[in-house]
Design a protein around this motif. Sequence first.
Motif, PDB file in Angstrom:
ATOM      1  N   ARG A  53       0.864  -1.186   0.000  1.00 27.20           N
ATOM      2  CA  ARG A  53       0.000   0.000   0.000  1.00 27.20           C
ATOM      3  C   ARG A  53       0.898   1.233   0.000  1.00 27.20           C
ATOM      4  N   GLY A  54       1.448   1.529  -1.194  1.00 30.33           N
ATOM      5  CA  GLY A  54       2.504   2.516  -1.361  1.00 30.33           C
ATOM      6  C   GLY A  54       2.181   3.929  -0.921  1.00 30.33           C
ATOM      7  N   THR A  55       1.006   4.435  -1.281  1.00 30.85           N
ATOM      8  CA  THR A  55       0.668   5.813  -0.922  1.00 30.85           C
ATOM      9  C   THR A  55       0.521   5.946   0.585  1.00 30.85           C
ATOM     10  N   GLU A  56      -0.179   4.999   1.204  1.00 29.03           N
ATOM     11  CA  GLU A  56      -0.339   5.029   2.659  1.00 29.03           C
ATOM     12  C   GLU A  56       1.010   4.868   3.352  1.00 29.03           C
ATOM     13  N   PHE A  57       1.848   4.007   2.790  1.00 28.54           N
ATOM     14  CA  PHE A  57       3.204   3.802   3.306  1.00 28.54           C
ATOM     15  C   PHE A  57       3.971   5.127   3.295  1.00 28.54           C
ATOM     16  N   ALA A  58       3.971   5.814   2.162  1.00 31.59           N
ATOM     17  CA  ALA A  58       4.701   7.083   2.034  1.00 31.59           C
ATOM     18  C   ALA A  58       4.133   8.142   2.983  1.00 31.59           C
ATOM     19  N   ASN A  59       2.838   8.105   3.226  1.00 27.43           N
ATOM     20  CA  ASN A  59       2.205   9.095   4.099  1.00 27.43           C
ATOM     21  C   ASN A  59       2.493   8.876   5.579  1.00 27.43           C
ATOM     22  N   LEU A  60       3.154   7.777   5.927  1.00 25.79           N
ATOM     23  CA  LEU A  60       3.615   7.598   7.306  1.00 25.79           C
ATOM     24  C   LEU A  60       4.743   8.579   7.616  1.00 25.79           C
ATOM     25  N   PHE A  61       5.381   9.082   6.570  1.00 29.97           N
ATOM     26  CA  PHE A  61       6.522   9.986   6.690  1.00 29.97           C
ATOM     27  C   PHE A  61       6.063  11.436   6.612  1.00 29.97           C
ATOM     28  N   ALA A  62       6.812  12.315   7.240  1.00 32.51           N
ATOM     29  CA  ALA A  62       6.610  13.754   7.060  1.00 32.51           C
ATOM     30  C   ALA A  62       6.825  14.067   5.577  1.00 32.51           C
ATOM     31  N   ALA A  63       6.316  15.188   5.124  1.00 33.34           N
ATOM     32  CA  ALA A  63       6.429  15.546   3.706  1.00 33.34           C
ATOM     33  C   ALA A  63       7.872  15.480   3.213  1.00 33.34           C
ATOM     34  N   ASP A  64       8.828  15.850   4.060  1.00 30.71           N
ATOM     35  CA  ASP A  64      10.246  15.817   3.692  1.00 30.71           C
ATOM     36  C   ASP A  64      10.974  14.667   4.405  1.00 30.71           C
TER      37      ASP A  64
END
Length: 167
Positions: A53-64
């Motif tokens: 679940r790539g998008t949700e995975f990436a959204n675990l991180f701060a924008a930077d």
Amino acid sequence: RRFLALVTVGLMVLGLASSPPTSAGGHAGAHAGIKNACEQLILDYASLRDQRRGTEFANLFAADGVLTVNGETFVGRQALEARFAKAQGQRTRHMVSNIRITVHSAERASGVSYALIFVGEQLSPEDSAPVAVSGFTAMGEYHDEFVLTEGGWRIAGRRFIPAFVPK
């Protein structure tokens, strides 16, 4: 102090803290809520990565947010999603334990957790048959930095440090 009290009240409303600051200035409830939120990010990282679940995975991180793994560093959610997309055709399992969170302030925390990682080639994402592997891919530690953002707690930085690799 007022900001910390507001954060604590907000955590209580979200169910992440169970008690307000004590009159002596202690913030045990807020610290427990922060630790819980950071532990959940660690567990969600493993789960979302393994579920592709790539998008949700990436959204675990701060924008930077920054992820350093296998000698590569990825900065920002777009780079994290791109790295995730490169792993298509693989089935992964991340087993996470020994989670330790240190709260530094109302907006920052850090953590260390152990991870045992398996990666195998899969014919298709829909294939549910067990994937044969000759051993684990890596066993090591994730070193994390967490930050409170407008969207809640996020991973500011995550670095994997291998302790064991297969022969």
